[in-house]
Design an enzyme around this catalytic site. Sequence first.
Site, PDB file in Angstrom:
ATOM      1  CG  HIS A  76      65.349  -5.470  64.109  1.00 18.49           C
ATOM      2  ND1 HIS A  76      65.862  -5.943  62.934  1.00 18.49           N
ATOM      3  CD2 HIS A  76      64.433  -6.368  64.532  1.00 18.49           C
ATOM      4  CE1 HIS A  76      65.264  -7.086  62.653  1.00 18.49           C
ATOM      5  NE2 HIS A  76      64.397  -7.376  63.601  1.00 18.49           N
TER       6      HIS A  76
ATOM      7  CG  ASP B  57      59.872  -9.021  70.627  1.00 14.97           C
ATOM      8  OD1 ASP B  57      58.917  -9.737  70.335  1.00 14.97           O
ATOM      9  OD2 ASP B  57      61.044  -9.258  70.277  1.00 14.97           O
TER      10      ASP B  57
END
Length: 456
Positions: A333, A390
């Site tokens: 991320h 996700d």
Amino acid sequence: MVKPGRAQIRYATGGIFMGRHLSIIVIMPDYAKLSLNGAIAKLPVFKGTEGERGIDIRELRDRTGLITLDPSYANTGSCTSDITFIDGERGILRYRGMPIEELARKSTFLETSYLLIYGSLPTAKDLKEFTTNVTRHTLLHEDLKNFFSNYPITAHPMAILSAMVCSLSSYYAETLIARTPEELNLNIARLIAKVPTVAAFSYKKSIGQPFVYPHNSHSYTANFLQMMFAVPAEEYKVDKDVERALEILLILHADHEQNCSTSTVRLVGSSQANLFASIAAGVCALWGRLHGGANAEVMDMLERIRHDGGDVKKYIDLVKTKKNKIRLMGFGHRVYKNYDPRASIIKNACHKLLRKLHIDDELLDIAIQLENAALHDPYFLERHLYPNVDFYSGLIYRAMGIPTNMFTVMFALGRLPGWIAHWKEMRGDPGMKIGRPRQIYTGPTLNHYKPLAQRR
Ligand code: CMC
């Protein structure tokens, strides 16, 4: 331009950055001074409520002729915002100051949407009014149904969603400019209400089943589930655990400050494009595999590993070669350099739901093995790569019966209030200007037109 090699950097309470012609003297906490060839710019240091600091460079070019260069905006604050706080190093996420863990445990998606959009938790009266408004606008204009018939059966639901959201602007022309707060609230309710209907209709169309109309007796999430899975021939009962799991997933996706799609919504909205058009652009930005599209890619990756005998180590080794830019999807991320707090909540919710539904999913086992292998591997540790939102979400959607190509649509359903909140915050800012980055030109210098006959 000062190249990194030629510069010196020193940090202290104040700090100094020096190149041949450039020096930045940082006098914390109030301002930074930048000197270029004798010209001095005094730049304010802006401090957020959680202690983050940023140098305000708005006057930099006027004073020095310099701009800043930060191609993927990794170090650029595009705005100040009161909506969402993330501390990526500590794995903290809060909406309007409220920890995501509390909201996931105690709130509903509509209540969280209200919180994000209007700034505080609703009173019982506010919540009732907001819920009623949303519930009353879930139907689509009947003519809109014709749009679905003109897409090929293989159309990706994100293509349909973005087109349909933009098309909504042509049906509500009278309130499109939103001259009053009431008109804006109407647009907001219409969007939140109709996007699940569009999503469910696109799914029904893709499997050749009749559309199931929204029903006002259901909660927001139960209504979506019945529009997705009910058929006219049978009674459909919404499973309460599935409904709650979906509620949690939507809450966890509801906002994430200046991510790619939200920044897109803000940028498009800054030209004074209407709310529907701005959100449609956000849907397109979300579609990409490095953003919301990653949830479907995770599922493809897990299937691929299963197909290949379930050897997670082999896949990890492949990722580490960086061949064909292959990545461990659902990992890493830009902001989190620690475990994404949403991922741990989703992982628990996933275990809980699969247990309740008596589902033994081999892909969940592979996901757990993959996570363990990555979290013990120096490649991932050194780069601070952890599971993101996700990584596990697709496994719950799959348990609910939602097909993989709808996963990113589910992300969009969740992110909708965040996009709206940011659009509203930006448009309500009296200092708002059109978003318009600059560039450093690197193409040919003056280069005159040659007639065709003289070209080789
Ligand atoms: N697998 C393998 N290596 C990775 C991964 C990954 N998932 N993510 C980053 N890296 C490596 C990357 O190759 C680079 O290595 P090096 O330093 O040797 O060049 C280093 O880590 C830094 O990566 P980056 O690309 O500079 O990081 P970024 O901040 O630009 O990218 C990201 C963030 C999310 C796009 C990236 O981590 C990624 O591609 N992840 C997989 C896709 C994914 O799961 N996306 C969903 C993000 S969360 C939900 C959302 O907001 O949409």
